[in-house]
Write a protein that holds these residues in place. Sequence first.
Motif, PDB file in Angstrom:
ATOM      1  N   ASP A  37       7.748   8.765  -5.879  1.00 50.47           N
ATOM      2  CA  ASP A  37       6.663   7.995  -5.280  1.00 50.47           C
ATOM      3  C   ASP A  37       7.237   6.789  -4.542  1.00 50.47           C
ATOM      4  N   TYR A  47       6.836   2.814  -3.477  1.00 45.69           N
ATOM      5  CA  TYR A  47       6.242   1.557  -3.945  1.00 45.69           C
ATOM      6  C   TYR A  47       6.467   0.462  -2.908  1.00 45.69           C
ATOM      7  N   SER A  54      -1.689   2.196 -10.065  1.00 43.80           N
ATOM      8  CA  SER A  54      -0.593   1.279 -10.373  1.00 43.80           C
ATOM      9  C   SER A  54      -1.021  -0.093  -9.880  1.00 43.80           C
ATOM     10  N   ARG A  72       1.409   1.589  -4.975  1.00 43.65           N
ATOM     11  CA  ARG A  72       2.155   2.826  -5.219  1.00 43.65           C
ATOM     12  C   ARG A  72       1.478   3.955  -4.437  1.00 43.65           C
TER      13      ARG A  72
END
Length: 274
Positions: free
Chosen positions: A133, A135, A177, A254
């Motif tokens: 992922d 960020y 997130s 995120r």
Amino acid sequence: MADFADTRVSLAGHGTLVALAATASASGACLADVAGIRVTVRVPPHLTIAAQQNILILRRGSAYWAIAVLPAAPAVPPPPPPPDDSPPVDRGDPAPAPKPVVTTGTLVCPPVATSTWRDGKWRTDIGSSTSTDTYQGRYSGSGFGRNSGFAFYGSKPRSLAGATVTKATVKLRRLTSGDYARRTPTLRLVTQPTRPGSFPTVNETTAGPALGAQGQVSPWETTFELPTSWGQSMVNGSRGGLCITVASDDPYIRLAGRDSWSAAWTLTLYWRRS
């Protein structure tokens, strides 16, 4: 000497005559037809006669002598046609040049890698360093540094070299997130088409879409339209990727990478070529 035809019709007194050779000359003589009469014609040694040639003959006494072979009539070209004095026909303006053929299409470019950079290296604590992922920013209270998330597209956009990009979009999904409120990532263009060992070179910037956290606040997924010039720079080869990054800690965001969502960061280029 005269042949049998001489006893039927006499050609005496006709002077020079034109005859058609019935045979080729041999042993100083040939047969020839003249005025419907076949006669024997004596042929001088310097003259050669072929069958079906026109020959000039002369009678002396009872003998016929060939004195020349008549050449075939020369080929005369036909006279030129008379000038056309009729007025010119007005056919109107010439047809316009045909329009150029324009080809259009779309090219779908999934990223060859999605990665997150933090504290001087690519993160591996959240999954594969090439499909994790992506960020942005720093989680509140974290002792780690700021995150920057990247997507690289390899060589596929450059397969459209020479085409004009008319539209460019990217698929983004925000995962849970940080907080759940709608947050806007900062998008940047990246020079490198594949993930380098060091921090990539980031360039142009634009505000991304405002997204809520998945399952909490809508919308959390979108197909975001990029500046057209960004897609063109990828086709031209001067740029090769996208990223989310900020100079401050917030907003902490995120976005899904390849492992979390197969369509994550998929770039679509709309193009035309003429």
